[in-house]
Design a protein around this motif. Structure first.
Motif, PDB file in Angstrom:
ATOM      1  N   PRO A  22       0.786  -1.158   0.003  1.00  0.00           N
ATOM      2  CA  PRO A  22       0.014   0.000  -0.037  1.00  0.00           C
ATOM      3  C   PRO A  22       0.867   1.376  -0.028  1.00  0.00           C
ATOM      4  CG  PRO A  22      -0.624  -1.496   1.743  1.00  0.00           C
ATOM      5  CD  PRO A  22       0.562  -2.038   1.311  1.00  0.00           C
ATOM      6  N   LEU A  23       0.545   1.982  -0.798  1.00  0.00           N
ATOM      7  CA  LEU A  23       1.431   3.342  -1.429  1.00  0.00           C
ATOM      8  C   LEU A  23       0.849   4.648  -1.421  1.00  0.00           C
ATOM      9  CD1 LEU A  23       4.021   1.854  -3.852  1.00  0.00           C
ATOM     10  CD2 LEU A  23       4.600   2.224  -1.288  1.00  0.00           C
ATOM     11  N   TYR A  24      -0.309   4.648  -2.324  1.00  0.00           N
ATOM     12  CA  TYR A  24      -0.809   5.799  -2.754  1.00  0.00           C
ATOM     13  C   TYR A  24      -2.195   6.244  -1.923  1.00  0.00           C
ATOM     14  CZ  TYR A  24       2.033   4.424  -6.534  1.00  0.00           C
ATOM     15  OH  TYR A  24       3.072   3.957  -7.293  1.00  0.00           O
ATOM     16  N   MET A  25      -2.143   7.363  -1.625  1.00  0.00           N
ATOM     17  CA  MET A  25      -3.382   7.874  -0.895  1.00  0.00           C
ATOM     18  C   MET A  25      -4.479   7.877  -1.924  1.00  0.00           C
ATOM     19  SD  MET A  25      -1.837  10.563   2.075  1.00  0.00           S
ATOM     20  CE  MET A  25      -2.921  11.928   1.510  1.00  0.00           C
ATOM     21  N   ILE A  26      -5.741   8.008  -1.606  1.00  0.00           N
ATOM     22  CA  ILE A  26      -6.718   8.365  -2.625  1.00  0.00           C
ATOM     23  C   ILE A  26      -6.815   9.386  -3.630  1.00  0.00           C
ATOM     24  CG2 ILE A  26      -8.554   9.655  -1.029  1.00  0.00           C
ATOM     25  CD1 ILE A  26     -10.606   7.618  -2.178  1.00  0.00           C
ATOM     26  N   SER A  27      -6.207  10.362  -3.155  1.00  0.00           N
ATOM     27  CA  SER A  27      -5.954  11.527  -4.051  1.00  0.00           C
ATOM     28  C   SER A  27      -5.085  11.182  -5.224  1.00  0.00           C
ATOM     29  CB  SER A  27      -5.820  12.903  -3.686  1.00  0.00           C
ATOM     30  OG  SER A  27      -4.434  12.663  -2.750  1.00  0.00           O
ATOM     31  N   VAL A  28      -3.835  10.572  -4.692  1.00  0.00           N
ATOM     32  CA  VAL A  28      -2.838  10.024  -5.603  1.00  0.00           C
ATOM     33  C   VAL A  28      -3.416   8.922  -6.779  1.00  0.00           C
ATOM     34  CG1 VAL A  28      -0.548   9.213  -6.052  1.00  0.00           C
ATOM     35  CG2 VAL A  28      -1.063  10.725  -4.325  1.00  0.00           C
ATOM     36  N   ALA A  29      -4.094   8.011  -6.060  1.00  0.00           N
ATOM     37  CA  ALA A  29      -4.810   6.942  -6.907  1.00  0.00           C
ATOM     38  C   ALA A  29      -5.727   7.408  -7.664  1.00  0.00           C
ATOM     39  CB  ALA A  29      -5.285   5.998  -5.847  1.00  0.00           C
ATOM     40  N   ALA A  30      -6.447   8.321  -7.110  1.00  0.00           N
ATOM     41  CA  ALA A  30      -7.641   9.011  -8.388  1.00  0.00           C
ATOM     42  C   ALA A  30      -6.711   9.732  -9.476  1.00  0.00           C
ATOM     43  CB  ALA A  30      -8.507   9.987  -7.562  1.00  0.00           C
ATOM     44  N   GLU A  31      -5.735  10.506  -9.190  1.00  0.00           N
ATOM     45  CA  GLU A  31      -5.320  10.937 -10.303  1.00  0.00           C
ATOM     46  C   GLU A  31      -4.441  10.110 -11.212  1.00  0.00           C
ATOM     47  OE1 GLU A  31      -1.311  14.280 -10.874  1.00  0.00           O
ATOM     48  OE2 GLU A  31      -2.710  14.377  -8.637  1.00  0.00           O
ATOM     49  N   LEU A  32      -3.823   9.002 -10.556  1.00  0.00           N
ATOM     50  CA  LEU A  32      -2.966   7.884 -11.455  1.00  0.00           C
ATOM     51  C   LEU A  32      -3.965   7.173 -12.528  1.00  0.00           C
ATOM     52  CD1 LEU A  32      -0.541   6.435  -8.809  1.00  0.00           C
ATOM     53  CD2 LEU A  32       0.009   7.591 -11.175  1.00  0.00           C
ATOM     54  N   THR A  33      -5.270   6.904 -11.927  1.00  0.00           N
ATOM     55  CA  THR A  33      -6.222   6.238 -12.725  1.00  0.00           C
ATOM     56  C   THR A  33      -7.288   7.269 -13.396  1.00  0.00           C
ATOM     57  OG1 THR A  33      -7.789   6.254 -10.902  1.00  0.00           O
ATOM     58  CG2 THR A  33      -6.152   4.269 -11.183  1.00  0.00           C
ATOM     59  N   GLY A  34      -7.330   8.539 -13.194  1.00  0.00           N
ATOM     60  CA  GLY A  34      -8.169   9.262 -13.963  1.00  0.00           C
ATOM     61  C   GLY A  34      -9.358   9.437 -13.595  1.00  0.00           C
ATOM     62  N   MET A  35      -9.513   8.851 -12.228  1.00  0.00           N
ATOM     63  CA  MET A  35     -10.854   8.617 -11.665  1.00  0.00           C
ATOM     64  C   MET A  35     -11.032   9.714 -10.593  1.00  0.00           C
ATOM     65  SD  MET A  35     -11.115   4.421 -11.279  1.00  0.00           S
ATOM     66  CE  MET A  35     -11.062   3.554 -12.668  1.00  0.00           C
ATOM     67  N   HIS A  36     -12.444  10.193 -10.167  1.00  0.00           N
ATOM     68  CA  HIS A  36     -12.864  10.780  -9.115  1.00  0.00           C
ATOM     69  C   HIS A  36     -12.535   9.987  -7.718  1.00  0.00           C
ATOM     70  CE1 HIS A  36     -15.190  13.341  -6.421  1.00  0.00           C
ATOM     71  NE2 HIS A  36     -14.841  14.334  -7.500  1.00  0.00           N
ATOM     72  N   PRO A  37     -12.196  10.506  -6.729  1.00  0.00           N
ATOM     73  CA  PRO A  37     -12.004   9.893  -5.427  1.00  0.00           C
ATOM     74  C   PRO A  37     -13.267   9.102  -4.929  1.00  0.00           C
ATOM     75  CG  PRO A  37     -10.976  11.967  -5.375  1.00  0.00           C
ATOM     76  CD  PRO A  37     -11.574  11.824  -6.611  1.00  0.00           C
ATOM     77  N   GLN A  38     -14.543   9.732  -5.343  1.00  0.00           N
ATOM     78  CA  GLN A  38     -15.740   9.301  -4.974  1.00  0.00           C
ATOM     79  C   GLN A  38     -15.700   7.980  -5.755  1.00  0.00           C
ATOM     80  OE1 GLN A  38     -17.494  10.137  -2.157  1.00  0.00           O
ATOM     81  NE2 GLN A  38     -18.910   8.322  -2.607  1.00  0.00           N
ATOM     82  N   THR A  39     -15.401   7.810  -6.908  1.00  0.00           N
ATOM     83  CA  THR A  39     -15.753   6.753  -7.824  1.00  0.00           C
ATOM     84  C   THR A  39     -14.748   5.541  -7.059  1.00  0.00           C
ATOM     85  OG1 THR A  39     -15.997   8.017  -9.761  1.00  0.00           O
ATOM     86  CG2 THR A  39     -15.464   5.690  -9.963  1.00  0.00           C
TER      87      THR A  39
END
Length: 144
Positions: A12-29
């Motif tokens: 586990p490395l990425y906070m939700i904001s980073v994961a959202a940016e990496l995937t191009g998805m909204h954090p709520q998604t």
């Protein structure tokens, strides 16, 4: 070595904001996908979601599937089938390794059998016969 790579992918490395940016998805998604069991990020001591590289790759696949018009129920089914396939491939790899081990044992047995047939020393083990053939002292025979 693959095991070590797998551990790294699941760290586990990425906070939700980073994961959202990496995937191009909204954090709520990402939260909805977690709620529906499509992804299961780790948690920090403070209960912050932490996504691994494997989670990111899974989210990217989910994104591609939904972009192709597949609903979440279909995505769940595809992911389950994919995981089952990976498990089966792992099992097949293990079986192939076991078959190789058994083939080696059979080869060894056949070699011993041929040696015993070529030099039949009654009442002696194949090991003693081999020692005798290789010039070692053979107990219990007149060939000493």
């Amino acid at each position: 070595m693959a095991h070590k790579n797998e551990e790294g992918r699941n760290k586990p490395l990425y906070m939700i904001s980073v994961a959202a940016e990496l995937t191009g998805m909204h954090p709520q998604t990402l939260r909805v996908y977690e709620q529906k069991g499509l992804v299961n990020p780790g948690r920090s001591r403070g209960n912050t979601r932490l996504y691994s590289q494997a989670d990111i790759e899974r989210l990217e696949l989910i994104g591609r599937l939904t972009d192709e018009g597949i609903n979440l129920a279909g995505v769940v089914r595809i992911l389950d089938m994919r995981e089952h396939e990976e498990e089966m491939e792992h099992e097949i790899d293990e079986m192939r390794a076991r078959v190789r081990e058994l083939e080696d044992q059979v080869r060894e047995f056949k070699t011993r059998e041929r040696i015993t047939a070529l030099a039949p020393y009654e009442g002696m083990t194949p090991e003693k016969v081999m020692r005798g053939l290789l010039g070692g002292k053979v107990e219990g025979s007149d060939a000493e």
